[in-house]
Write an enzyme that holds these catalytic residues in place. Structure first.
Site, short mmCIF file in Angstrom:
data_model
loop_
_atom_site.label_atom_id
_atom_site.label_comp_id
_atom_site.label_asym_id
_atom_site.label_seq_id
_atom_site.Cartn_x
_atom_site.Cartn_y
_atom_site.Cartn_z
N ASP A 160 -11.70 -33.86 76.94
CA ASP A 160 -12.40 -33.61 75.69
C ASP A 160 -11.43 -33.48 74.51
OD1 ASP A 160 -11.39 -31.41 76.96
OD2 ASP A 160 -13.20 -30.19 76.84
N TYR A 161 -10.37 -32.70 74.73
CA TYR A 161 -9.41 -32.45 73.66
C TYR A 161 -8.70 -33.75 73.23
CZ TYR A 161 -5.05 -30.87 71.48
OH TYR A 161 -4.00 -30.71 70.63
#
Lengths: 255, 479
Positions: A160-161
């Site tokens: 996600d990051y």
């Protein structure tokens, strides 16, 4: 490098990398708006450090993922210092870097991606839109977005990051093309693992040692290491650079 | 918040005067108080721990003592434990060492006191550790039981956090009542250990006192030396000689004085694939606890004939020390330390014609000697001599005149060379050979300065092989 008379707005500047960038600009005489989300004590300490370093600084609370809050932050900075010459977007949605505890892909739902994209790209979008009218009016300005070297070499797949930060790279390059003709430069700084910061405190020594072994300069970055390239990109010395990505990771990534 | 150091079983802390110690390295030093104890207080503490050891500890199976120590260590390894938090917060402020270095150092150190390591520690000195619990058959015939001294005194140094743990654990394992005096430089760790022990094994904590007095004060020291059956003392050779001069007649003193360690790097460790790692490992040994421990190298002997020359190695080492300093900054030096650092650098450069490399802030210094000007202490705080030699086999001859001071040697060499050099070095007085990079982290149960940690403390009481048959003649079942 002299930033006297220049105003720099830094998002997520209460601690860690953002605080080090704030101190870097203040040391060169800039007026610095220190944005923070929650930790007023740290932001106040950063302001004090900026003042001691010879700059002027103000702490400003705002949730930059909210476009209205971003506009309010920009307006407050302009009220305090008259203009904004440099925007450094360093804030990101809360994230803990821990190779042991990270979510595997099949455990990562879209909400996690969305939260990171909001913290990264949505916030960059809101901040850029908010500072743009003044920069366009003066036909000068500089935007620096902070991403990560994981976009080039995801040694640990923080899905996600890193996806959100990769989107920020694409966002910044498009913005550079759009705004270049109007006198505004947009660049990126991609640090490697920076230690210590609140987000990286859970990283274990084994991973640090493994990264160090593959890093030509044989150490990991400190927050202060990131400040120099940001100041360079904001300075006239980088006046003919836009859409570029500087990797600040001791040579771990080369391109 | 005020932190009261020490552990004073049987005394009312509120009835004592407390002395504030100041540690003004940072902006706000921690607030630490130590008890002001007179000779009468020391006598009372000594009697309390001796009596409690006699009543509780000496009858306790050594396995239970191991379990209790292990339980304390598990608490101190838990980063959420309140005592561990205090350690991480206050030890850097007290000692000036980098907080990350202290945090990692504590974990690495405490891990060597878990139950399996304690059992190895016992087995090293006692093939059958049950000899501490009861009479056991001896290989030569007869039976033997090991008795620790009823009261064991310790005088600790404060150069590295946590140092008192070694000797406190030794005292507990041989079932001695223990009274230990902490150093003003690091007065906290020993008391915290005792306080956690009081929570996990209250019986044991009554057998252990941790005290303080101002260095040089003689009355409380005389009381302690007089009360104890055996004293272990750590510190500089001058202070140990002074303690030896004050020992009451007939009492034993075991001294652990300052030592000098060094490293040796064979030509095989200096090829392009290995040199960076070799330098990184050497830098780690030099920089941990800013070289204040006796395991840290003062000199690195580097053999000529490798793909990279000793001078190149010195440059790799310099960069590795610089990188280490970014990750774990060196502590701020006092005025006196700064002056001695400068004087040492000058002497190296002008008297010894060395090539001195250092950073602008005095965070580290490498002094390269191409002509093998020999061996001697560095001025510490990450300063090291790199000495080029034609053959590492010549090094034992260079260090032999310092026999009494030699301790650890870190070696990067092939297996055959490792054992060949170890033989020569042992003959020269060296007591520990480690891999480069592991110099400052000795194994559990290593023979400290070449001695037996536990068996040095005990007296073996033997039952002569002929005594049980003779007793049979007096048994009710004798026909």
């Amino acid at each position: 490098m002299d930033f006297a008379g220049k105003t720099v707005l830094i998002t997520g500047a209460g601690r860690g990398i953002g605080a080090a960038i704030a101190k870097g600009f203040a040391t060169e005489g800039a007026s610095v708006a220190v944005n923070y989300l929650q930790d007023a004590t740290s932001a106040s300490a950063t302001v004090d450090a900026c003042t001691v370093a010879g700059g002027t600084a103000l702490a400003m609370q705002a949730d930059v993922t909210d476009a209205g809050d971003a506009a309010r932050l920009v307006a407050a900075t302009q009220d305090a210092f008259g203009k904004i010459d440099v925007l450094v977007h360093n804030a990101f949605a809360p994230y803990v870097f821990s190779p042991e505890k990270r979510a595997l892909f099949w455990e990562t739902d879209w909400a996690a991606f969305q939260a990171q994209i909001d913290g990264s790209v949505k916030a960059a979008h809101g901040m850029a839109r908010a500072v743009l009218p003044d920069m366009l009016a003066r036909a000068e300005g500089c935007i620096i977005n902070i991403a990560t070297n994981l976009v080039e070499r995801p040694v640990v797949p923080y899905h996600d990051y890193t996806t959100a930060k990769s989107a920020l790279v694409g966002f910044s390059r498009n913005l550079a093309v759009e705004l270049g003709p109007l006198g505004i430069r947009v660049n990126l700084v991609c640090p490697g693992l920076v230690y210590p910061t609140a987000a990286s405190r859970a990283v274990k020594e084994d991973l640090k040692d493994a990264l160090i072994a593959q890093t030509p300069l044989r150490r990991i970055a400190t927050p202060a290491d990131v400040a120099g390239p940001v100041l360079f990109l904001a300075s006239p010395w980088a006046g003919f650079m836009t859409g570029q990505t500087l990797y600040v990771d001791g040579g771990f990534v080369m391109r | 918040m005020l932190e009261r150091a020490c552990h004073l079983p049987g005394l009312d802390p509120d009835a004592l005067d407390w002395h504030r110690l100041s540690f003004a390295r940072g902006d706000t030093g921690p607030d630490i108080a130590v008890p002001v104890l007179g000779p009468g207080d020391i006598d009372r503490l000594a009697a309390h721990v001796r009596d409690n050891a006699a009543a509780r500890l000496r009858a306790m199976p050594v396995a239970r003592i191991v379990e209790a120590i292990d339980a304390v260590i598990v608490r101190l390894l838990d980063r959420q434990d309140p005592y561990r938090r205090k350690m991480e917060q206050m030890l850097p402020a007290v000692t000036g060492y980098d907080p990350e270095m202290v945090r990692l150092g504590l974990t690495r150190y405490l891990m060597t006191f878990r139950k399996p390591e304690l059992l190895r520690f016992l087995a090293e000195d006692f093939p059958n550790p049950a000899i501490l619990d009861g009479f056991q058959p001896l290989p030569k015939g007869g039976y033997g039981k090991a008795f620790g001294p009823p009261l064991l005194a310790h005088i600790w140094a404060g150069n590295v956090p946590g140092l008192p743990l070694w000797s406190m654990v030794c005292g507990l394992l041989v079932k001695s009542g223990t009274i230990g005096k902490v150093s003003s430089a690091e007065p906290l760790f020993a008391g915290w250990f005792a306080q956690v022990l009081a929570e996990v094994a209250p019986d044991l904590a009554e057998c252990l006192a941790v005290v303080w007095w101002q260095g040089g004060e003689s009355a409380p020291e005389q009381a302690m030396l007089g009360a104890a059956d055996l004293t272990l003392a750590y510190g500089s050779n001058t202070s140990l000689a002074a303690i030896a001069g004050r020992m009451p007649p007939g009492k034993r003193l075991l001294r652990f004085g300052h030592k000098v360690s060094f490293a040796m790097i064979a030509a095989v460790a200096l090829d392009p694939a290995k040199v960076a790692d070799t330098a990184r490992r050497a830098a780690r040994d030099i920089a941990r606890y800013d070289q204040q421990g006796c395991f840290a190298p003062h000199v690195v002997f580097v053999e000529r004939g490798g793909r990279l020359c000793p001078r190149s190695f010195a440059r790799y080492l310099a960069r590795a020390l610089d990188a280490f300093g970014h990750r774990f900054p060196a502590r701020a030096l006092t005025m006196a330390e700064t002056a001695s650092f400068a004087a040492w650098c000058q002497q190296e450069e002008f008297t010894h014609d060395a090539e001195v490399m250092g950073d602008a802030h005095g965070g580290w210094t490498v002094s390269f000697h191409n002509a093998g000007q020999g061996f001697g202490p560095s001025c510490l705080n990450r300063s090291v001599k790199v000495v080029a030699v034609d053959d590492l086999a010549n090094v034992p001859g260079l260090v032999a005149p310092f026999r009494a001071l030699l301790q650890t040697v870190g070696i990067a060499a092939s297996p055959d060379e490792l054992f060949r050099l170890a033989g020569l070095l042992g003959d020269a007085g060296v007591t520990r050979i480690a891999a480069l990079g592991d110099m400052t982290t000795p194994e559990a149960g290593w023979h400290h300065d070449g001695r037996c940690n536990l068996s040095d403390l005990v007296q073996i009481t033997e039952i002569d092989a002929r005594a049980p048959p003779a007793a049979d003649k007096l048994a009710f079942y004798d026909d």
